[in-house]
Design a protein around this motif. Structure first.
Motif, PDB file in Angstrom:
ATOM      1  N   ASN A   1       0.828  -1.240   0.188  1.00 36.97           N
ATOM      2  CA  ASN A   1       0.110   0.078  -0.040  1.00 36.97           C
ATOM      3  C   ASN A   1       0.848   1.394  -0.117  1.00 36.97           C
ATOM      4  OD1 ASN A   1      -2.638  -1.203   0.334  1.00 36.97           O
ATOM      5  ND2 ASN A   1      -1.946  -1.788   2.099  1.00 36.97           N
ATOM      6  N   TYR A   2       0.609   2.220  -0.858  1.00 40.17           N
ATOM      7  CA  TYR A   2       1.174   3.495  -0.976  1.00 40.17           C
ATOM      8  C   TYR A   2       0.530   4.723  -0.178  1.00 40.17           C
ATOM      9  CZ  TYR A   2       4.163   1.206  -4.568  1.00 40.17           C
ATOM     10  OH  TYR A   2       5.258   0.587  -5.277  1.00 40.17           O
ATOM     11  N   ILE A   3       1.197   5.041   0.835  1.00 41.87           N
ATOM     12  CA  ILE A   3       0.328   5.935   1.577  1.00 41.87           C
ATOM     13  C   ILE A   3       0.624   7.266   0.990  1.00 41.87           C
ATOM     14  CG2 ILE A   3       0.116   7.063   4.164  1.00 41.87           C
ATOM     15  CD1 ILE A   3      -0.168   3.799   3.686  1.00 41.87           C
ATOM     16  N   SER A   4       1.648   7.848   0.600  1.00 47.34           N
ATOM     17  CA  SER A   4       1.821   9.222   0.099  1.00 47.34           C
ATOM     18  C   SER A   4       2.921   9.308  -0.806  1.00 47.34           C
ATOM     19  CB  SER A   4       2.099  10.083   1.141  1.00 47.34           C
ATOM     20  OG  SER A   4       3.344   9.876   2.094  1.00 47.34           O
ATOM     21  N   TYR A   5       3.198  10.297  -1.755  1.00 48.85           N
ATOM     22  CA  TYR A   5       3.929  10.594  -2.845  1.00 48.85           C
ATOM     23  C   TYR A   5       4.649  11.803  -2.466  1.00 48.85           C
ATOM     24  CZ  TYR A   5       2.592   6.420  -5.649  1.00 48.85           C
ATOM     25  OH  TYR A   5       2.350   5.086  -5.968  1.00 48.85           O
ATOM     26  N   ASP A   6       5.746  11.762  -2.837  1.00 50.46           N
ATOM     27  CA  ASP A   6       6.710  13.330  -2.931  1.00 50.46           C
ATOM     28  C   ASP A   6       6.266  13.936  -4.212  1.00 50.46           C
ATOM     29  OD1 ASP A   6       8.457  15.221  -2.931  1.00 50.46           O
ATOM     30  OD2 ASP A   6      10.128  14.269  -2.270  1.00 50.46           O
ATOM     31  N   SER A   7       5.305  15.226  -4.003  1.00 52.27           N
ATOM     32  CA  SER A   7       5.090  15.895  -5.204  1.00 52.27           C
ATOM     33  C   SER A   7       6.166  16.862  -5.831  1.00 52.27           C
ATOM     34  CB  SER A   7       3.753  16.762  -4.827  1.00 52.27           C
ATOM     35  OG  SER A   7       3.987  17.879  -4.000  1.00 52.27           O
ATOM     36  N   LYS A   8       7.393  16.846  -5.052  1.00 50.66           N
ATOM     37  CA  LYS A   8       8.436  17.585  -5.693  1.00 50.66           C
ATOM     38  C   LYS A   8       9.360  16.788  -6.720  1.00 50.66           C
ATOM     39  CE  LYS A   8       8.843  20.762  -1.809  1.00 50.66           C
ATOM     40  NZ  LYS A   8       9.472  21.354  -0.576  1.00 50.66           N
ATOM     41  N   THR A   9       9.294  15.665  -6.669  1.00 46.23           N
ATOM     42  CA  THR A   9      10.132  14.821  -7.651  1.00 46.23           C
ATOM     43  C   THR A   9       9.470  14.935  -9.030  1.00 46.23           C
ATOM     44  OG1 THR A   9       9.131  12.729  -7.099  1.00 46.23           O
ATOM     45  CG2 THR A   9      11.014  13.542  -5.762  1.00 46.23           C
ATOM     46  N   ALA A  10      10.172  14.708 -10.009  1.00 46.97           N
ATOM     47  CA  ALA A  10       9.460  14.546 -11.345  1.00 46.97           C
ATOM     48  C   ALA A  10      10.545  13.350 -12.105  1.00 46.97           C
ATOM     49  CB  ALA A  10       9.761  15.748 -12.117  1.00 46.97           C
ATOM     50  N   PRO A  11       9.652  12.118 -12.442  1.00 43.95           N
ATOM     51  CA  PRO A  11       8.290  11.975 -11.933  1.00 43.95           C
ATOM     52  C   PRO A  11       8.078  11.684 -10.361  1.00 43.95           C
ATOM     53  CG  PRO A  11       9.364   9.874 -12.348  1.00 43.95           C
ATOM     54  CD  PRO A  11      10.278  10.906 -12.794  1.00 43.95           C
ATOM     55  N   MET A  12       6.788  11.914 -10.073  1.00 45.77           N
ATOM     56  CA  MET A  12       6.428  11.751  -8.544  1.00 45.77           C
ATOM     57  C   MET A  12       6.655  10.296  -7.975  1.00 45.77           C
ATOM     58  SD  MET A  12       2.695  13.874  -8.307  1.00 45.77           S
ATOM     59  CE  MET A  12       2.714  13.309  -6.514  1.00 45.77           C
ATOM     60  N   LEU A  13       7.184  10.283  -7.104  1.00 45.92           N
ATOM     61  CA  LEU A  13       7.808   8.977  -6.436  1.00 45.92           C
ATOM     62  C   LEU A  13       7.261   8.829  -5.092  1.00 45.92           C
ATOM     63  CD1 LEU A  13      11.578   9.401  -7.576  1.00 45.92           C
ATOM     64  CD2 LEU A  13       9.692   7.883  -8.548  1.00 45.92           C
ATOM     65  N   PRO A  14       7.289   7.622  -4.492  1.00 39.42           N
ATOM     66  CA  PRO A  14       6.683   7.333  -3.098  1.00 39.42           C
ATOM     67  C   PRO A  14       7.553   7.976  -2.111  1.00 39.42           C
ATOM     68  CG  PRO A  14       6.495   5.454  -4.471  1.00 39.42           C
ATOM     69  CD  PRO A  14       7.571   6.585  -5.288  1.00 39.42           C
ATOM     70  N   ASN A  15       6.933   8.555  -0.867  1.00 37.77           N
ATOM     71  CA  ASN A  15       7.499   8.693   0.169  1.00 37.77           C
ATOM     72  C   ASN A  15       7.301   8.121   1.480  1.00 37.77           C
ATOM     73  OD1 ASN A  15       5.414  10.486   0.672  1.00 37.77           O
ATOM     74  ND2 ASN A  15       6.429  12.306   0.383  1.00 37.77           N
ATOM     75  N   TYR A  16       6.178   7.387   1.254  1.00 38.77           N
ATOM     76  CA  TYR A  16       5.790   6.361   2.388  1.00 38.77           C
ATOM     77  C   TYR A  16       5.067   5.252   2.060  1.00 38.77           C
ATOM     78  CZ  TYR A  16       4.387   5.109   6.876  1.00 38.77           C
ATOM     79  OH  TYR A  16       3.888   4.010   8.207  1.00 38.77           O
ATOM     80  N   LEU A  17       5.332   3.970   2.289  1.00 42.59           N
ATOM     81  CA  LEU A  17       4.703   2.791   1.715  1.00 42.59           C
ATOM     82  C   LEU A  17       4.842   1.769   2.929  1.00 42.59           C
ATOM     83  CD1 LEU A  17       6.781   0.282   0.839  1.00 42.59           C
ATOM     84  CD2 LEU A  17       7.398   1.966  -0.940  1.00 42.59           C
ATOM     85  N   GLU A  18       3.633   0.845   2.922  1.00 38.72           N
ATOM     86  CA  GLU A  18       3.832  -0.322   3.928  1.00 38.72           C
ATOM     87  C   GLU A  18       3.405  -1.711   3.021  1.00 38.72           C
ATOM     88  OE1 GLU A  18       1.580   1.940   7.867  1.00 38.72           O
ATOM     89  OE2 GLU A  18       0.581   0.350   6.569  1.00 38.72           O
ATOM     90  N   LEU A  19       4.307  -2.642   3.341  1.00 44.56           N
ATOM     91  CA  LEU A  19       4.343  -3.931   2.840  1.00 44.56           C
ATOM     92  C   LEU A  19       3.956  -5.116   3.835  1.00 44.56           C
ATOM     93  CD1 LEU A  19       4.844  -5.569   0.187  1.00 44.56           C
ATOM     94  CD2 LEU A  19       7.185  -5.658   0.928  1.00 44.56           C
TER      95      LEU A  19
END
Length: 209
Positions: free
Chosen positions: A173-191
Protein backbone atom coordinates in the motif's frame (compact mmCIF):
# COMPACT_ATOMS: atom_id res chain seq x y z
CA UNK A 1 27.05 -22.47 1.10
CA UNK A 2 25.62 -23.01 4.58
CA UNK A 3 25.13 -19.92 6.70
CA UNK A 4 24.19 -20.01 10.35
CA UNK A 5 21.13 -17.84 10.84
CA UNK A 6 21.28 -15.17 13.47
CA UNK A 7 19.10 -12.20 14.29
CA UNK A 8 20.07 -8.59 14.75
CA UNK A 9 18.31 -5.78 16.55
CA UNK A 10 18.79 -2.07 16.07
CA UNK A 11 16.05 -0.53 18.21
CA UNK A 12 12.78 -1.99 19.51
CA UNK A 13 10.10 -1.16 16.98
CA UNK A 14 7.93 0.24 19.76
CA UNK A 15 10.51 2.98 20.35
CA UNK A 16 9.88 4.52 16.95
CA UNK A 17 6.56 5.44 15.41
CA UNK A 18 6.56 5.72 11.63
CA UNK A 19 3.58 7.73 10.43
CA UNK A 20 2.36 9.08 7.13
CA UNK A 21 3.63 12.52 8.13
CA UNK A 22 6.57 13.60 6.00
CA UNK A 23 8.62 16.76 5.84
CA UNK A 24 8.47 17.03 2.05
CA UNK A 25 5.47 18.15 0.02
CA UNK A 26 3.24 15.12 -0.41
CA UNK A 27 0.24 13.76 -2.25
CA UNK A 28 -1.84 11.27 -0.27
CA UNK A 29 -3.28 8.34 -2.19
CA UNK A 30 -7.05 8.13 -2.44
CA UNK A 31 -9.62 7.21 -5.07
CA UNK A 32 -9.11 4.78 -7.91
CA UNK A 33 -8.00 4.97 -11.52
CA UNK A 34 -7.83 2.72 -14.55
CA UNK A 35 -4.70 0.75 -15.43
CA UNK A 36 -5.38 1.58 -19.08
CA UNK A 37 -5.38 5.31 -18.32
CA UNK A 38 -3.11 7.30 -20.64
CA UNK A 39 -1.62 9.35 -17.78
CA UNK A 40 -0.69 6.16 -15.91
CA UNK A 41 0.97 4.72 -19.00
CA UNK A 42 2.93 7.94 -19.47
CA UNK A 43 3.98 7.85 -15.80
CA UNK A 44 5.10 4.22 -16.17
CA UNK A 45 7.25 5.15 -19.14
CA UNK A 46 8.93 7.85 -17.04
CA UNK A 47 9.59 5.33 -14.25
CA UNK A 48 11.02 2.82 -16.72
CA UNK A 49 13.53 5.45 -17.84
CA UNK A 50 14.92 5.83 -14.31
CA UNK A 51 18.31 4.14 -14.16
CA UNK A 52 20.57 5.83 -11.64
CA UNK A 53 18.95 7.15 -8.46
CA UNK A 54 19.25 7.23 -4.69
CA UNK A 55 16.85 7.46 -1.77
CA UNK A 56 17.28 7.48 1.98
CA UNK A 57 14.93 7.34 4.95
CA UNK A 58 13.57 5.05 7.69
CA UNK A 59 13.05 1.28 7.57
CA UNK A 60 10.94 -0.74 10.00
CA UNK A 61 10.35 -4.51 10.02
CA UNK A 62 7.96 -6.34 12.33
CA UNK A 63 7.87 -10.08 11.78
CA UNK A 64 6.76 -11.26 15.20
CA UNK A 65 9.98 -12.46 16.81
CA UNK A 66 12.10 -10.32 14.49
CA UNK A 67 11.67 -6.56 14.92
CA UNK A 68 14.07 -4.08 13.37
CA UNK A 69 14.27 -0.32 12.96
CA UNK A 70 17.02 1.35 10.97
CA UNK A 71 17.96 4.18 8.70
CA UNK A 72 18.36 3.02 5.11
CA UNK A 73 20.16 4.21 2.00
CA UNK A 74 19.25 2.72 -1.38
CA UNK A 75 21.34 3.31 -4.49
CA UNK A 76 20.16 1.95 -7.83
CA UNK A 77 22.79 1.82 -10.58
CA UNK A 78 20.93 -0.21 -13.22
CA UNK A 79 17.69 -2.26 -13.11
CA UNK A 80 19.74 -5.28 -11.90
CA UNK A 81 22.46 -3.58 -9.89
CA UNK A 82 21.80 -1.84 -6.57
CA UNK A 83 23.07 -1.29 -3.03
CA UNK A 84 21.16 -1.25 0.26
CA UNK A 85 22.74 0.06 3.46
CA UNK A 86 21.08 -0.18 6.90
CA UNK A 87 22.57 1.87 9.72
CA UNK A 88 21.80 2.29 13.41
CA UNK A 89 20.78 5.66 14.92
CA UNK A 90 24.47 6.53 15.41
CA UNK A 91 25.16 6.02 11.70
CA UNK A 92 27.17 2.80 12.04
CA UNK A 93 26.65 0.05 9.47
CA UNK A 94 24.43 -2.84 10.51
CA UNK A 95 23.97 -4.43 7.09
CA UNK A 96 25.18 -3.67 3.58
CA UNK A 97 23.82 -5.52 0.57
CA UNK A 98 25.19 -5.12 -2.94
CA UNK A 99 23.48 -6.89 -5.81
CA UNK A 100 24.51 -7.35 -9.41
CA UNK A 101 23.44 -9.97 -11.96
CA UNK A 102 23.79 -13.48 -10.46
CA UNK A 103 25.68 -12.30 -7.36
CA UNK A 104 24.68 -10.73 -4.04
CA UNK A 105 27.09 -9.76 -1.27
CA UNK A 106 25.93 -9.04 2.26
CA UNK A 107 28.33 -7.52 4.77
CA UNK A 108 27.37 -7.55 8.45
CA UNK A 109 28.31 -5.01 11.11
CA UNK A 110 31.31 -7.12 12.17
CA UNK A 111 32.74 -6.91 8.65
CA UNK A 112 31.98 -10.48 7.57
CA UNK A 113 30.86 -10.83 3.95
CA UNK A 114 28.55 -13.59 2.67
CA UNK A 115 27.64 -14.28 -0.95
CA UNK A 116 24.71 -15.90 -2.76
CA UNK A 117 22.87 -15.70 -6.07
CA UNK A 118 19.52 -15.17 -4.26
CA UNK A 119 19.52 -11.84 -2.33
CA UNK A 120 16.25 -12.47 -0.44
CA UNK A 121 17.49 -15.82 0.92
CA UNK A 122 20.80 -14.23 1.95
CA UNK A 123 18.95 -11.56 3.96
CA UNK A 124 16.71 -14.14 5.63
CA UNK A 125 19.56 -16.49 6.55
CA UNK A 126 21.56 -13.71 8.17
CA UNK A 127 18.84 -11.55 9.75
CA UNK A 128 15.60 -13.53 9.95
CA UNK A 129 13.83 -10.88 7.84
CA UNK A 130 11.75 -12.01 4.86
CA UNK A 131 11.88 -9.24 2.28
CA UNK A 132 10.95 -9.61 -1.44
CA UNK A 133 14.01 -7.55 -2.29
CA UNK A 134 14.02 -8.25 -6.05
CA UNK A 135 10.47 -6.94 -6.43
CA UNK A 136 11.14 -4.05 -4.07
CA UNK A 137 13.49 -2.53 -6.63
CA UNK A 138 10.42 -1.72 -8.78
CA UNK A 139 7.95 -1.09 -5.93
CA UNK A 140 10.22 1.49 -4.35
CA UNK A 141 9.65 3.89 -7.26
CA UNK A 142 5.92 3.22 -7.52
CA UNK A 143 6.03 0.67 -10.34
CA UNK A 144 4.13 -2.65 -10.11
CA UNK A 145 7.09 -4.55 -11.57
CA UNK A 146 6.08 -8.18 -12.18
CA UNK A 147 2.72 -7.72 -10.43
CA UNK A 148 -0.43 -7.62 -12.56
CA UNK A 149 -2.94 -7.13 -9.72
CA UNK A 150 -2.83 -3.45 -8.71
CA UNK A 151 -4.96 -0.33 -8.28
CA UNK A 152 -4.33 3.35 -9.02
CA UNK A 153 -5.27 6.50 -7.14
CA UNK A 154 -7.03 9.58 -8.48
CA UNK A 155 -3.65 11.09 -9.42
CA UNK A 156 -2.92 8.17 -11.80
CA UNK A 157 -0.27 6.80 -9.42
CA UNK A 158 0.10 3.32 -7.93
CA UNK A 159 -2.13 2.90 -4.88
CA UNK A 160 -1.87 -0.81 -4.02
CA UNK A 161 -0.29 -4.02 -5.29
CA UNK A 162 -1.17 -7.65 -4.59
CA UNK A 163 1.52 -10.14 -5.54
CA UNK A 164 1.95 -13.88 -4.99
CA UNK A 165 5.43 -15.39 -4.73
CA UNK A 166 6.37 -18.89 -3.56
CA UNK A 167 2.87 -19.46 -2.22
CA UNK A 168 2.87 -16.21 -0.21
CA UNK A 169 0.68 -13.18 -0.92
CA UNK A 170 2.23 -9.74 -0.43
CA UNK A 171 0.04 -6.66 -0.08
CA UNK A 172 1.68 -3.33 -0.83
CA UNK A 173 0.00 0.00 0.00
CA UNK A 174 1.27 3.43 -0.99
CA UNK A 175 0.42 5.99 1.67
CA UNK A 176 1.84 9.14 0.07
CA UNK A 177 4.00 10.50 -2.74
CA UNK A 178 6.58 13.27 -2.97
CA UNK A 179 5.05 15.92 -5.23
CA UNK A 180 8.41 17.69 -5.65
CA UNK A 181 10.04 14.88 -7.64
CA UNK A 182 9.63 14.47 -11.39
CA UNK A 183 8.26 11.90 -11.95
CA UNK A 184 6.40 11.78 -8.64
CA UNK A 185 7.86 9.08 -6.41
CA UNK A 186 6.64 7.43 -3.18
CA UNK A 187 7.69 8.78 0.18
CA UNK A 188 5.80 6.35 2.39
CA UNK A 189 4.70 2.74 1.79
CA UNK A 190 3.71 -0.34 3.76
CA UNK A 191 4.22 -3.97 2.75
CA UNK A 192 2.39 -6.84 4.46
CA UNK A 193 2.52 -10.62 4.24
CA UNK A 194 0.77 -12.61 6.97
CA UNK A 195 2.01 -11.22 10.28
CA UNK A 196 4.95 -9.46 8.64
CA UNK A 197 4.90 -5.70 8.21
CA UNK A 198 7.54 -3.60 6.45
CA UNK A 199 7.42 0.20 6.49
CA UNK A 200 9.55 2.44 4.31
CA UNK A 201 9.60 6.22 4.64
CA UNK A 202 11.70 8.02 2.03
CA UNK A 203 13.03 11.36 3.27
CA UNK A 204 14.64 12.34 -0.02
CA UNK A 205 15.22 11.25 -3.61
CA UNK A 206 18.22 12.01 -5.82
CA UNK A 207 17.71 11.37 -9.54
CA UNK A 208 20.58 11.46 -12.00
CA UNK A 209 19.69 12.50 -15.50
Amino acid sequence: MHINKHFFRLLPLSCVLLTACVTTSQTTTKGTGSASDAKWKAHQQELNQLRDYQTRGSFAYNGGETKTYAKFFWQQYTPEKYRLLLTNPLGSRELELTVEPDLARLTTKDGQTHMSDVPSELIYQLTGMEIPIDDLTAWLTGSPGRATDFTLDENHLLKSVTFESNGETWQLNYISYDSKTAPMLPNYLELRQGDRLIKLKMDSWTLKK
